[in-house]
Design a protein around this motif. Structure first.
Motif, PDB file in Angstrom:
ATOM      1  N   ALA A 407       0.816  -1.222   0.000  1.00 52.61           N
ATOM      2  CA  ALA A 407       0.000   0.000   0.000  1.00 52.61           C
ATOM      3  C   ALA A 407       0.843   1.263   0.000  1.00 52.61           C
ATOM      4  O   ALA A 407       0.382   2.335  -0.409  1.00 52.61           O
ATOM      5  CB  ALA A 407      -0.933  -0.005   1.214  1.00 52.61           C
ATOM      6  N   ASN A 408       2.116   1.142   0.438  1.00 54.68           N
ATOM      7  CA  ASN A 408       3.029   2.289   0.469  1.00 54.68           C
ATOM      8  C   ASN A 408       3.969   2.314  -0.731  1.00 54.68           C
ATOM      9  O   ASN A 408       4.976   3.023  -0.724  1.00 54.68           O
ATOM     10  CB  ASN A 408       3.843   2.269   1.769  1.00 54.68           C
ATOM     11  N   ASN A 409       3.644   1.503  -1.751  1.00 58.32           N
ATOM     12  CA  ASN A 409       4.404   1.451  -3.006  1.00 58.32           C
ATOM     13  C   ASN A 409       5.815   0.900  -2.830  1.00 58.32           C
ATOM     14  O   ASN A 409       6.709   1.196  -3.625  1.00 58.32           O
ATOM     15  CB  ASN A 409       4.448   2.828  -3.673  1.00 58.32           C
ATOM     16  N   LYS A 410       6.003   0.066  -1.809  1.00 60.87           N
ATOM     17  CA  LYS A 410       7.269  -0.633  -1.664  1.00 60.87           C
ATOM     18  C   LYS A 410       7.187  -1.977  -2.371  1.00 60.87           C
ATOM     19  O   LYS A 410       6.136  -2.633  -2.390  1.00 60.87           O
ATOM     20  CB  LYS A 410       7.603  -0.831  -0.185  1.00 60.87           C
ATOM     21  N   ILE A 411       8.298  -2.393  -2.963  1.00 60.20           N
ATOM     22  CA  ILE A 411       8.332  -3.648  -3.716  1.00 60.20           C
ATOM     23  C   ILE A 411       8.382  -4.816  -2.725  1.00 60.20           C
ATOM     24  O   ILE A 411       9.306  -4.904  -1.902  1.00 60.20           O
ATOM     25  CB  ILE A 411       9.557  -3.695  -4.646  1.00 60.20           C
ATOM     26  N   ILE A 412       7.405  -5.699  -2.816  1.00 55.31           N
ATOM     27  CA  ILE A 412       7.366  -6.846  -1.916  1.00 55.31           C
ATOM     28  C   ILE A 412       7.580  -8.167  -2.655  1.00 55.31           C
ATOM     29  O   ILE A 412       7.824  -9.202  -2.027  1.00 55.31           O
ATOM     30  CB  ILE A 412       6.045  -6.895  -1.113  1.00 55.31           C
ATOM     31  N   SER A 413       7.514  -8.122  -3.991  1.00 54.52           N
ATOM     32  CA  SER A 413       7.780  -9.338  -4.767  1.00 54.52           C
ATOM     33  C   SER A 413       8.061  -8.968  -6.216  1.00 54.52           C
ATOM     34  O   SER A 413       7.538  -7.965  -6.724  1.00 54.52           O
ATOM     35  CB  SER A 413       6.586 -10.301  -4.700  1.00 54.52           C
ATOM     36  N   LYS A 414       8.894  -9.788  -6.862  1.00 51.27           N
ATOM     37  CA  LYS A 414       9.189  -9.610  -8.300  1.00 51.27           C
ATOM     38  C   LYS A 414       8.948 -10.954  -9.001  1.00 51.27           C
ATOM     39  O   LYS A 414       9.898 -11.674  -9.306  1.00 51.27           O
ATOM     40  CB  LYS A 414      10.627  -9.125  -8.504  1.00 51.27           C
ATOM     41  N   PRO A 415       7.682 -11.290  -9.242  1.00 44.77           N
ATOM     42  CA  PRO A 415       7.361 -12.576  -9.871  1.00 44.77           C
ATOM     43  C   PRO A 415       7.949 -12.678 -11.271  1.00 44.77           C
ATOM     44  O   PRO A 415       8.043 -11.690 -12.004  1.00 44.77           O
ATOM     45  CB  PRO A 415       5.829 -12.570  -9.922  1.00 44.77           C
ATOM     46  N   GLU A 416       8.320 -13.901 -11.646  1.00 43.42           N
ATOM     47  CA  GLU A 416       8.873 -14.119 -12.981  1.00 43.42           C
ATOM     48  C   GLU A 416       7.778 -14.364 -14.018  1.00 43.42           C
ATOM     49  O   GLU A 416       7.945 -14.020 -15.190  1.00 43.42           O
ATOM     50  CB  GLU A 416       9.848 -15.294 -12.959  1.00 43.42           C
ATOM     51  N   HIS A 417       6.678 -14.962 -13.575  1.00 48.08           N
ATOM     52  CA  HIS A 417       5.598 -15.306 -14.508  1.00 48.08           C
ATOM     53  C   HIS A 417       4.245 -15.031 -13.859  1.00 48.08           C
ATOM     54  O   HIS A 417       4.160 -14.833 -12.641  1.00 48.08           O
ATOM     55  CB  HIS A 417       5.696 -16.778 -14.923  1.00 48.08           C
ATOM     56  N   VAL A 418       3.195 -15.052 -14.661  1.00 50.09           N
ATOM     57  CA  VAL A 418       1.859 -14.782 -14.134  1.00 50.09           C
ATOM     58  C   VAL A 418       1.451 -15.827 -13.092  1.00 50.09           C
ATOM     59  O   VAL A 418       0.755 -15.522 -12.119  1.00 50.09           O
ATOM     60  CB  VAL A 418       0.825 -14.715 -15.281  1.00 50.09           C
ATOM     61  N   GLY A 419       1.919 -17.057 -13.259  1.00 53.10           N
ATOM     62  CA  GLY A 419       1.624 -18.090 -12.279  1.00 53.10           C
ATOM     63  C   GLY A 419       2.164 -17.731 -10.904  1.00 53.10           C
ATOM     64  O   GLY A 419       1.534 -18.024  -9.873  1.00 53.10           O
ATOM     65  N   ASP A 420       3.333 -17.084 -10.877  1.00 50.34           N
ATOM     66  CA  ASP A 420       3.918 -16.654  -9.602  1.00 50.34           C
ATOM     67  C   ASP A 420       3.080 -15.547  -8.975  1.00 50.34           C
ATOM     68  O   ASP A 420       2.966 -15.461  -7.746  1.00 50.34           O
ATOM     69  CB  ASP A 420       5.347 -16.165  -9.821  1.00 50.34           C
ATOM     70  N   VAL A 421       2.510 -14.678  -9.814  1.00 49.74           N
ATOM     71  CA  VAL A 421       1.639 -13.607  -9.304  1.00 49.74           C
ATOM     72  C   VAL A 421       0.425 -14.222  -8.621  1.00 49.74           C
ATOM     73  O   VAL A 421       0.073 -13.862  -7.486  1.00 49.74           O
ATOM     74  CB  VAL A 421       1.182 -12.669 -10.443  1.00 49.74           C
ATOM     75  N   LEU A 422      -0.234 -15.139  -9.316  1.00 54.94           N
ATOM     76  CA  LEU A 422      -1.446 -15.760  -8.774  1.00 54.94           C
ATOM     77  C   LEU A 422      -1.143 -16.591  -7.531  1.00 54.94           C
ATOM     78  O   LEU A 422      -1.925 -16.622  -6.581  1.00 54.94           O
ATOM     79  CB  LEU A 422      -2.102 -16.629  -9.855  1.00 54.94           C
ATOM     80  N   GLU A 423       0.004 -17.252  -7.537  1.00 53.13           N
ATOM     81  CA  GLU A 423       0.384 -18.043  -6.366  1.00 53.13           C
ATOM     82  C   GLU A 423       0.644 -17.152  -5.163  1.00 53.13           C
ATOM     83  O   GLU A 423       0.304 -17.508  -4.030  1.00 53.13           O
ATOM     84  CB  GLU A 423       1.627 -18.880  -6.698  1.00 53.13           C
ATOM     85  N   TYR A 424       1.235 -15.975  -5.395  1.00 49.53           N
ATOM     86  CA  TYR A 424       1.514 -15.037  -4.301  1.00 49.53           C
ATOM     87  C   TYR A 424       0.226 -14.641  -3.592  1.00 49.53           C
ATOM     88  O   TYR A 424       0.188 -14.527  -2.372  1.00 49.53           O
ATOM     89  CB  TYR A 424       2.224 -13.793  -4.859  1.00 49.53           C
ATOM     90  N   PHE A 425      -0.827 -14.453  -4.378  1.00 50.18           N
ATOM     91  CA  PHE A 425      -2.102 -14.051  -3.801  1.00 50.18           C
ATOM     92  C   PHE A 425      -3.031 -15.243  -3.522  1.00 50.18           C
ATOM     93  O   PHE A 425      -4.233 -15.055  -3.264  1.00 50.18           O
ATOM     94  CB  PHE A 425      -2.807 -13.062  -4.732  1.00 50.18           C
ATOM     95  N   LYS A 426      -2.455 -16.459  -3.621  1.00 49.61           N
ATOM     96  CA  LYS A 426      -3.194 -17.701  -3.342  1.00 49.61           C
ATOM     97  C   LYS A 426      -4.441 -17.819  -4.222  1.00 49.61           C
ATOM     98  O   LYS A 426      -5.528 -18.200  -3.752  1.00 49.61           O
ATOM     99  CB  LYS A 426      -3.577 -17.764  -1.859  1.00 49.61           C
ATOM    100  N   LEU A 427      -4.259 -17.508  -5.499  1.00 50.85           N
ATOM    101  CA  LEU A 427      -5.358 -17.607  -6.464  1.00 50.85           C
ATOM    102  C   LEU A 427      -5.092 -18.651  -7.538  1.00 50.85           C
ATOM    103  O   LEU A 427      -5.875 -18.786  -8.479  1.00 50.85           O
ATOM    104  CB  LEU A 427      -5.584 -16.236  -7.136  1.00 50.85           C
ATOM    105  N   LYS A 428      -4.018 -19.364  -7.412  1.00 51.25           N
ATOM    106  CA  LYS A 428      -3.662 -20.329  -8.451  1.00 51.25           C
ATOM    107  C   LYS A 428      -4.398 -21.650  -8.232  1.00 51.25           C
ATOM    108  O   LYS A 428      -4.497 -22.108  -7.089  1.00 51.25           O
ATOM    109  CB  LYS A 428      -2.155 -20.559  -8.466  1.00 51.25           C
TER     110      LYS A 428
END
Length: 428
Positions: A407-428
């Protein structure tokens, strides 16, 4: 007093001799008024100056010696072209259609020679092998057979006969391209030869555009199992405290980034960070762009150009518990595969107060507009492709590239693929 006057006169004469102009002519219907002149340092374009046209003519005055590659970029129409300087006046005439550059006519001798040589080299590499195969099916005494033989002999001839005294940069470029980057297996060079060349070569190495491909060739010649050994051997010879050593170190960090060799990128980025000597502008730029996107760093704000699906004026104005920032392009095949998967989970992301921001590397407005019609998240583009300002700002080397911000615009993750994005948010 006379002696001082003589020295001053000599310096003034040298200054006048070193100065040259770059003149660009465009048709009357070419709408862009602004043009930016770039020099080159390794693989990085360096802005020299910006000029406005007078009667569709741009004139750049370069006040010092420069031998190497240059580039002119028209930011409003996203046209760009390259040329060379040999400390002599450069003159170029553009032919355009629909505000796009269709052809470049080089009016000065050096660029005309360089253009013809590169055209010939491309034909030699791409067309000559095909013509040699076709020749097997035609007799030499037929008209087509005779024409084939003539063209094969022409392309096979020696086109390296450049007078070094008259065209030092063309000679340098062609000689070293042929030696270090040729596809001819019989011309394979050793790592030691490449090290000696990089170590002993003059300033034209940085301005020639040869440095990065030669470094890639050097790494390939050492094999995948000895990358660190190859790099250490090279840097030990060059010394990272020197300008050449720092330029090479910067290039290597970028190469490891492009080829996703994270272990080696981290190792040599840390080496750069811990240097105690004066840092060159080239290496400082690499350090800054990498620092901007480290985990835990505040993601630099970006002022939107023509945002869609939002009233926000900048990236920071987009309020959410978390943000997914994507650098992508409508012409990117990986994006074509990955972004629909993100779209399928977009409502789930919104339910978690997660916003998606797409920053496009497109150049064609129609292609971008058609593609984003299906994407309900925040979209924006400078329509300048890899000339976009966020390429250096966010150290973008490929599409798609993802960042997750809090929420403060700090980088908390740099996913390599869209699957990593969805997994980070437990949506995969």
């Amino acid at each position: 007093m006379k002696k001082i006057f003589t020295v001053s006169a000599l310096l003034a004469a040298f200054s006048l001799q070193a100065q040259f102009t770059v003149t660009i002519q465009a048709p009357a219907d070419f709408k862009d008024q602004d043009a930016i002149l770039y020099t080159l340092n390794g693989s990085k374009d360096i802005i020299f100056t910006k000029e406005q046209s007078k009667n569709n003519i741009w004139t750049f005055k370069y006040p010092k010696n420069y031998m190497g590659m240059m580039k002119v970029y028209f930011p409003n129409t996203n046209n760009t072209f390259n040329f060379i300087s040999e400390n002599k006046n450069v003159s170029v005439k553009l032919e355009s259609q629909g505000n796009k550059v269709k052809d470049i006519v080089y009016l000065d001798e050096a660029n005309d020679i360089m253009s013809k040589f590169q055209e010939g080299s491309q034909k030699k590499e791409l067309i000559l092998p095909a013509l040699s195969q076709i020749k097997e099916y035609y007799k030499d005494n037929t008209e087509f057979g005779k024409a084939l033989k003539t063209e094969i002999n022409r392309l096979s001839g020696n086109s390296d006969g450049i007078d070094q005294t008259q065209h030092p940069f063309i000679y340098y470029y062609n000689t070293n391209y042929s030696k270090f980057l040729s596809n001819d297996a019989s011309k394979k060079v050793s790592q030691d030869e490449i090290i000696n060349f990089i170590d002993k070569s003059g300033d034209m190495l940085e301005t020639s555009s040869l440095l990065r491909p030669i470094l890639v060739n050097y790494l390939n010649s050492g094999g995948n199992t000895n990358v660190a050994g190859s790099v250490d051997k090279l840097l030990d010879r060059l010394k990272v405290e020197t300008p050449r050593g720092q330029t090479v170190l910067s290039e290597l960090i970028d190469i490891f980034d492009v080829y996703e060799m994270q272990e080696f990128k981290d190792k040599y980025l840390n080496l750069a960070k811990n240097l105690k000597c004066t840092i060159t502008d080239r290496l400082a730029s690499t350090l800054k762009s990498n620092a901007n996107v480290e985990i835990g760093a505040a993601f630099p704000n970006y002022k939107f150009q023509s945002p869609v699906n939002t009233t926000a004026k900048s990236l920071y104005d987009v309020k959410a518990d978390k943000k997914v920032v994507i650098f992508w392009s409508s012409t990117c095949s990986h994006c074509e595969e990955e972004l629909p998967k993100l779209l399928a989970k977009y409502n789930d992301l919104k339910a978690k107060n997660i916003q998606v921001v797409g920053l496009s590397m497109d150049v064609d407005k129609d292609s971008w507009s058609k593609k984003i019609a299906a994407f309900p998240w925040v979209n924006d583009s400078e329509l300048r492709g890899w000339n976009s300002s966020y390429v250096d700002l966010y150290n973008v080397h490929a599409t798609p590239t993802y960042f997750i911000l809090d929420a403060n615009n700090k980088i908390i993750s740099k996913p390599e693929h869209v699957g990593d994005v969805l997994e980070y948010f437990k949506l995969k």
